[in-house]
Design a protein around this motif. Sequence first.
Motif, PDB file in Angstrom:
ATOM      1  N   LEU A 199       0.928  -1.029  -0.055  1.00 44.69           N
ATOM      2  CA  LEU A 199      -0.075   0.116   0.031  1.00 44.69           C
ATOM      3  C   LEU A 199       1.012   1.257   0.006  1.00 44.69           C
ATOM      4  O   LEU A 199       0.531   2.202  -0.842  1.00 44.69           O
ATOM      5  N   PHE A 200       1.983   1.068   0.922  1.00 37.54           N
ATOM      6  CA  PHE A 200       2.733   2.380   0.798  1.00 37.54           C
ATOM      7  C   PHE A 200       3.364   2.616  -0.378  1.00 37.54           C
ATOM      8  O   PHE A 200       3.610   3.886  -0.875  1.00 37.54           O
ATOM      9  N   PHE A 201       3.971   1.488  -1.129  1.00 34.66           N
ATOM     10  CA  PHE A 201       4.502   1.870  -2.383  1.00 34.66           C
ATOM     11  C   PHE A 201       3.509   2.469  -3.391  1.00 34.66           C
ATOM     12  O   PHE A 201       3.491   2.931  -4.269  1.00 34.66           O
ATOM     13  N   GLY A 202       2.227   1.874  -3.426  1.00 37.05           N
ATOM     14  CA  GLY A 202       1.152   2.409  -4.250  1.00 37.05           C
ATOM     15  C   GLY A 202       0.940   3.730  -4.060  1.00 37.05           C
ATOM     16  O   GLY A 202       0.684   4.781  -5.021  1.00 37.05           O
ATOM     17  N   LEU A 203       1.010   4.379  -2.772  1.00 39.29           N
ATOM     18  CA  LEU A 203       0.704   5.857  -2.617  1.00 39.29           C
ATOM     19  C   LEU A 203       1.665   6.505  -2.749  1.00 39.29           C
ATOM     20  O   LEU A 203       1.522   7.992  -2.743  1.00 39.29           O
TER      21      LEU A 203
END
Length: 330
Positions: A199-203
Amino acid sequence: MSSLVFGLLGLLEDPSAACRNLTSSLGIERTAVSPLDLRYINSRNSYWNQKLNAYAPACVVYPEDAQDVSLALKVIKATGSRFAIKAAGHNTNDLFSSVDDGVLIDLTHMTGKYYDEHTTLATYEPGSSWGDLYDFYLQYGRTVVGGRIYDVGTGLALGGGMSYLSPQYGMACDSFRELEVVLPNGDIVTASSTQNPDLFFGLRGGGGNSYGVVTKYTVQSRPIGTLYAGNLLYILDHHEKILNATRDFILYNQDPKAAILMNFNVLTTPDLDLGLDQACLMFLVYDGEDPGDAFANFTAIPYLLNTLGPKTYPQPCRQRVPHRRAPGRR
Ligand SMILES: Cc1cc2nc3c(=O)[nH]c(=O)nc-3n(C[C@H](O)[C@H](O)[C@H](O)COP(=O)(O)OP(=O)(O)OC[C@H]3O[C@@H](n4cnc5c(N)ncnc54)[C@H](O)[C@@H]3O)c2cc1C
């Protein structure tokens, strides 16, 4: 067939049920239903692209924390209402942060900001503009990597985010360390390199409105002092020289503290006929007091105005870029 599907979807969608439910659960302080409510008028009419003011939300909610956002998303899901998330409303695209006959989640009441002197991490909620954040962190001799224009909002960083400081520190999203996120199902989670790393990567650049609502950003702050910065205003008789100087800066500048932003045609003066609509406004920012010859190619071109000099970091960002007018309006 498709009209039947859309008809059924229409039955499932109930913005008025969502708005009634949100008004009773969040209270009228955090919900605006009437188009005559000043908060509603402001939320609807504060898009940078004024064409988007035409969209009329069924109601606007003003969450004050992640719990409010979670509740709003749960109600929206249960009622099947359409919705949009709005920070400072500078995305120019239809329905990215605007909604017709649905729930508008306006984040501008979430303006908390903090600084931890031990870790040098900055934490801020999504409702401030970059200018507000730069003003706040200046008292600590620090700043955050964000937009180049004062009024733009934090949604910028979710799409990457190009800053005057990017040659030194990367895109705005490269400074993310931990994000508080409300997922579409209403769960409140942390995204970081160790918690929910996908999720961190996507954000970090995947775009706003993609994976959930970010309700808190914790980022690496950066040191900031006196800058050498300002504008050069040219008439376009010199456009060849301006283009060459810009090309050479991009190709050969080796100093990551130097940054430029070039704007053509920003000074429209339809009522005065000054010929300034044929102008180029160059923004030049050096993160330090002595730029050496970083901007020499630009100052060598004859200019109408030169405001280069010592500045604080918020100053070169304090330019007001006129809102884009809706077609047919002057
Ligand atoms: C005058 C002007 C100057 C600009 N300058 C720069 C610049 O210097 N550098 C640069 O990189 N870009 C720049 N941009 C582009 C800017 O990055 C985008 O327009 C960005 O979307 C603006 O973010 P916002 O919060 O103001 O807009 P909004 O329209 O409110 O939000 C943008 C998008 O992110 C979503 N979103 C916002 N907040 C959240 C959140 N907390 N959680 C989940 N989704 C969210 C919204 O739903 C929307 O889809 C500029 C644009 C304008 C109009």
